[in-house]
Scaffold this motif. Structure first.
Motif, PDB file in Angstrom:
ATOM      1  N   UNK A   1      -4.162  16.901  -9.303  1.00 11.06           N
ATOM      2  CA  UNK A   1      -2.878  16.189  -9.215  1.00 11.06           C
ATOM      3  C   UNK A   1      -2.935  15.136  -8.107  1.00 11.06           C
ATOM      4  N   UNK A   2      -2.144  14.104  -8.307  1.00  6.35           N
ATOM      5  CA  UNK A   2      -2.002  13.020  -7.328  1.00  6.35           C
ATOM      6  C   UNK A   2      -0.513  12.714  -7.228  1.00  6.35           C
ATOM      7  N   UNK A   3      -0.041  12.537  -6.007  1.00  4.84           N
ATOM      8  CA  UNK A   3       1.341  12.124  -5.777  1.00  4.84           C
ATOM      9  C   UNK A   3       1.305  10.761  -5.097  1.00  4.84           C
ATOM     10  N   UNK A   4       2.089   9.828  -5.642  1.00  7.55           N
ATOM     11  CA  UNK A   4       2.178   8.484  -5.077  1.00  7.55           C
ATOM     12  C   UNK A   4       3.604   8.284  -4.568  1.00  7.55           C
ATOM     13  N   UNK A   5       3.717   7.919  -3.287  1.00  7.79           N
ATOM     14  CA  UNK A   5       5.006   7.593  -2.676  1.00  7.79           C
ATOM     15  C   UNK A   5       5.007   6.107  -2.341  1.00  7.79           C
ATOM     16  N   UNK A   6       6.083   5.445  -2.717  1.00 13.07           N
ATOM     17  CA  UNK A   6       6.227   4.018  -2.440  1.00 13.07           C
ATOM     18  C   UNK A   6       7.473   3.765  -1.605  1.00 13.07           C
ATOM     19  N   UNK A   7       7.277   3.011  -0.529  1.00  5.00           N
ATOM     20  CA  UNK A   7       8.358   2.562   0.334  1.00  5.00           C
ATOM     21  C   UNK A   7       7.799   1.371   1.106  1.00  5.00           C
TER      22      UNK A   7
ATOM     23  N   UNK B   1       0.811  -1.217   0.000  1.00  4.69           N
ATOM     24  CA  UNK B   1       0.000   0.000   0.000  1.00  4.69           C
ATOM     25  C   UNK B   1       0.847   1.270   0.000  1.00  4.69           C
ATOM     26  N   UNK B   2       0.690   2.096  -1.033  1.00  6.50           N
ATOM     27  CA  UNK B   2       1.452   3.343  -1.129  1.00  6.50           C
ATOM     28  C   UNK B   2       0.829   4.445  -0.277  1.00  6.50           C
ATOM     29  N   UNK B   3       1.594   5.493  -0.077  1.00 10.65           N
ATOM     30  CA  UNK B   3       1.057   6.734   0.470  1.00 10.65           C
ATOM     31  C   UNK B   3       0.616   7.552  -0.741  1.00 10.65           C
ATOM     32  N   UNK B   4      -0.622   7.999  -0.720  1.00 10.26           N
ATOM     33  CA  UNK B   4      -1.201   8.715  -1.861  1.00 10.26           C
ATOM     34  C   UNK B   4      -1.712  10.063  -1.383  1.00 10.26           C
ATOM     35  N   UNK B   5      -1.358  11.107  -2.126  1.00  7.02           N
ATOM     36  CA  UNK B   5      -1.759  12.470  -1.789  1.00  7.02           C
ATOM     37  C   UNK B   5      -2.556  13.063  -2.948  1.00  7.02           C
TER      38      UNK B   5
END
Length: 119
Positions: free
Chosen positions: A82-88, A73-77
């Motif tokens: 606009x949408x920003x997806x962070x993956x870790x 599950x990514x962090x999604x903003x």
């Protein structure tokens, strides 16, 4: 093997996060993701633009479905158009191959969305 056809697998306890060099190598297999450092941990991030706010919401819902299927599950903003997806991989405090697998699947989703928009 194409990252988008792989499946995410749970990381076992004690698995070390991916080294920066390995992350840079895998980064070349996904489109327009950037390597970022957040609180001393490596992550990858991509910003997506949309015609409307609701287009972004629809995209998030589709990403969420893929993320749930993969168990990653990514962090999604969400912002205006606009949408920003962070993956870790939070369980290991850094990047794993799962992050790049999910990034490739999100790239496919974006390409599909763009193809459908052109029709």
């Amino acid at each position: 093997m194409d990252l988008a056809v792989k499946k995410c697998v749970p990381c076992e306890a004690g698995t070390p996060p991916m080294a920066k060099d390995e992350a840079k190598e895998l980064l070349s297999q996904v489109s327009d993701w950037e390597l970022v450092e957040e609180e001393g941990k490596l992550a990858i991030r991509k910003r997506f633009k949309f015609g409307t706010y609701l287009d972004g919401v629809e995209f998030i819902n589709r990403v969420a479905k893929i993320a749930e299927e993969e168990g990653h599950h990514p962090d999604i903003y969400l912002g205006w158009r606009r949408v920003t997806v962070n993956l870790m991989t939070h369980a290991i405090g850094g990047l794993s191959q799962n992050d790049f697998i999910l990034a490739a699947k999100i790239d496919n989703l974006q390409r599909e969305r763009e193809r459908n928009r052109v029709k």
